[in-house]
Design an enzyme around this catalytic site. Structure first.
Site, short mmCIF file in Angstrom:
data_model
loop_
_atom_site.label_atom_id
_atom_site.label_comp_id
_atom_site.label_asym_id
_atom_site.label_seq_id
_atom_site.Cartn_x
_atom_site.Cartn_y
_atom_site.Cartn_z
N GLN A 1 0.85 -1.24 -0.09
CA GLN A 1 -0.01 -0.04 -0.05
C GLN A 1 0.77 1.24 0.29
O GLN A 1 1.80 1.09 0.20
CB GLN A 1 -0.93 0.06 1.32
CG GLN A 1 -2.07 -0.85 0.97
CD GLN A 1 -2.93 -0.78 2.50
OE1 GLN A 1 -3.00 -1.77 3.35
NE2 GLN A 1 -3.74 0.32 2.32
N HIS A 2 0.16 2.42 -0.45
CA HIS A 2 0.72 3.94 -0.15
C HIS A 2 1.67 4.28 -1.03
O HIS A 2 1.78 5.31 -1.22
CB HIS A 2 1.26 3.74 1.31
CG HIS A 2 0.32 3.71 2.31
ND1 HIS A 2 -1.12 4.15 2.76
CD2 HIS A 2 0.31 2.78 3.55
CE1 HIS A 2 -1.54 3.45 3.47
NE2 HIS A 2 -0.76 2.78 4.09
N ASP B 1 -2.23 -4.84 -0.26
CA ASP B 1 -1.89 -6.11 0.27
C ASP B 1 -2.79 -6.51 1.47
O ASP B 1 -3.12 -7.77 1.85
CB ASP B 1 -0.44 -6.41 0.83
CG ASP B 1 0.04 -5.17 1.64
OD1 ASP B 1 -0.75 -4.21 2.03
OD2 ASP B 1 1.28 -5.01 1.94
#
Length: 478
Positions: free
Chosen positions: A71-72, A248
């Site tokens: 992520q991110h 994820d």
């Protein structure tokens, strides 16, 4: 048999599983490593994905594919679709000050929680974009589109699949589609800091305030949508469907079969504690990120930066492997004889202490043994996650323990003494890749997948372990 593929493009590696769409039976798999670091050129992810696909026997008989990714991360593209700079990953903390600045500028944590369900920390994409605008203005000006790691890989897959059957060498330099073909899903979008799970829409006003501009953003697909069909050479229908993919943690929830009332504790590179919820959350303390999930529901989540790597570090200090570390930990008494390890080895996200370091407390001649260190490392890691479970303020029906560190027998036995509740441990598996494969399967059938060999662990709670841990962390927080 209809086959589907699931991808886990994690911080450390890329895994690909090929499964039967109806039963979930594993047919074949492959993996390839990613480079270390907190900034990585996305081309490394693409090369690793191609190697993992090749090891898994290709995609020529696959009907659908889905990518689960870390992520991110911030992936910036120019007008031609070229990567502007190396991607900043979720664990890059250089944007910690940007997170503080953005929180203040909007009017405080409550304003952010109301806007997007989460309060920015250095992990979030919006903070990395602020850092880019302030520190690399030329790169910021070149940025025509911003996407997430899984978005970028799905986009590259679309371009490669359009060129013909899988060929790692040919696909390596396959041109990507136009930028307007970028797509994401609501789960991963909810970790950007500029998409609201409550409204299901981008907050471009927040993006502009952070970055000074609004670049092209991926279209947010619903759980049943796809970006295909693509090609005329693969799968039972002669074409390949590319599922929305997801982050994820959202993929892991799918892979483990999490349902309402479950709390999942995942011990990977980072540690996460998340629940499947029917309504969005908005925690102004910033401890709980109010994410969406990959099914149309929500995934309140608490993340720590330090999980399995705490055990890696302890094993390195003790000069043993992870199996030996587990054996050592079970030789020491509960509470490690008073030895407490605060596992902030690379700063920490929850609590938000990006510049903190780890520390050891209660070291005496009696506790200066490899066994005490091993147990203190595991207890410290789990104490941080028990704090995360408390932050969710839920009464879980089940606590599921997954991730690489959950393979450790010591972790399994010690966890109930820290959490104070029984622990359910599904069989070791690539849950992110499996969740992605499950998402792909929903595009072509009604999957009926079941986990086997789930084990339960119980143990008497030892409250003084967490009491000492809280005392040891207090001086860091003050």
């Amino acid at each position: 048999m209809t086959l589907v593929a699931g991808v886990d493009s994690s911080t450390q590696s890329c895994k690909v599983v090929i499964r039967d769409a109806e039963t979930g039976a594993l047919v074949r798999q492959g993996r390839a490593p990613h480079p270390d670091g907190t900034e990585v050129h996305p081309s490394h992810w693409w090369s690793a994905l191609l190697r993992a696909i090749e090891e898994a026997g290709g995609l020529d008989d696959v009907a659908a594919i889905s990518v689960g990714g870390q992520q991110h991360g911030m992936v910036c593209l120019d007008e031609s679709g070229n990567v502007v700079r190396e991607a900043l990953l979720w664990n890059d903390t250089r944007s910690a000050q940007a997170a503080l600045d953005l929180t203040t500028e909007l009017g405080g944590p409550q304003a952010w929680a109301d806007a997007v369900g989460s309060v920015p920390v250095a992990s979030f994409t919006v903070t990395k974009l602020r850092w880019l605008a302030e520190h690399e203005p030329d790169n910021a000006r070149r940025t025509a589109a911003v996407c997430l790691p899984h978005d970028w890989l799905s986009w590259r897959l679309a371009g490669a699949l359009a060129t013909g059957p899988f060929d790692a060498a040919a696909w390596q330099d396959a041109p990507p589609p136009p930028l307007d073909r970028l797509a994401t899903d609501r789960g991963d979008a909810s970790g950007t800091g500029y998409w609201s799970p409550a409204t299901g829409a981008y907050r471009t006003d927040l993006l502009k305030a952070a970055f000074g501009a609004v670049p092209l953003l991926p279209r947010v697909l619903g759980p049943a949508e796809h970006t295909g069909p693509i090609g005329g050479h693969a799968g039972a229908s002669g074409q390949v469907l590319i599922a929305p993919g997801t982050g994820d943690n959202m993929a892991a929830a799918l892979g483990v079969g999490a349902r309402s009332g479950d709390v999942v504790v995942s011990l990977g590179t980072s540690g996460t504690v998340f629940a499947v919820a029917e309504s969005p959350s908005a925690d102004p303390t910033g401890a709980v990120a109010g994410f969406a999930d990959a099914t149309g529901r929500f995934l309140p989540l608490v993340c720590t930066l330090n999980a399995a790597r705490v055990m890696d570090a302890a094993a390195r200090i003790a000069g043993v492997g992870l199996d030996e570390l587990s054996d050592l930990a079970l030789q020491a008494p509960a509470g490690s004889g008073g030895l407490t390890l605060v596992p902030y080895l690379e700063g920490e996200r929850t609590p938000n202490r990006p510049t903190a370091t780890g520390s050891i407390h209660g070291l005496t001649l009696a506790t200066a043994t490899p066994a005490h260190l091993a147990r203190a490392a595991i207890e410290g890691m789990l104490c941080g996650l028990a704090d995360a479970l408390d932050a969710l303020a839920l009464r879980p029906e089940r606590v599921l323990l997954i991730g690489g560190a959950a393979r450790s027998e010591a972790v399994r036995r010690i966890a109930p003494t820290i959490f104070g509740v029984p622990i359910t441990v599904p069989p070791p598996a690539e849950y992110v890749a499996n969740g992605a494969a499950y998402q792909a399967a929903t595009l072509v059938t009604t999957p009926d997948w079941h986990a086997e060999d789930t084990r339960s662990y119980d143990g008497e709670a030892v409250p003084e372990i967490r009491t000492r841990y809280a005392r040891a962390t207090r001086h860091i927080l003050d």
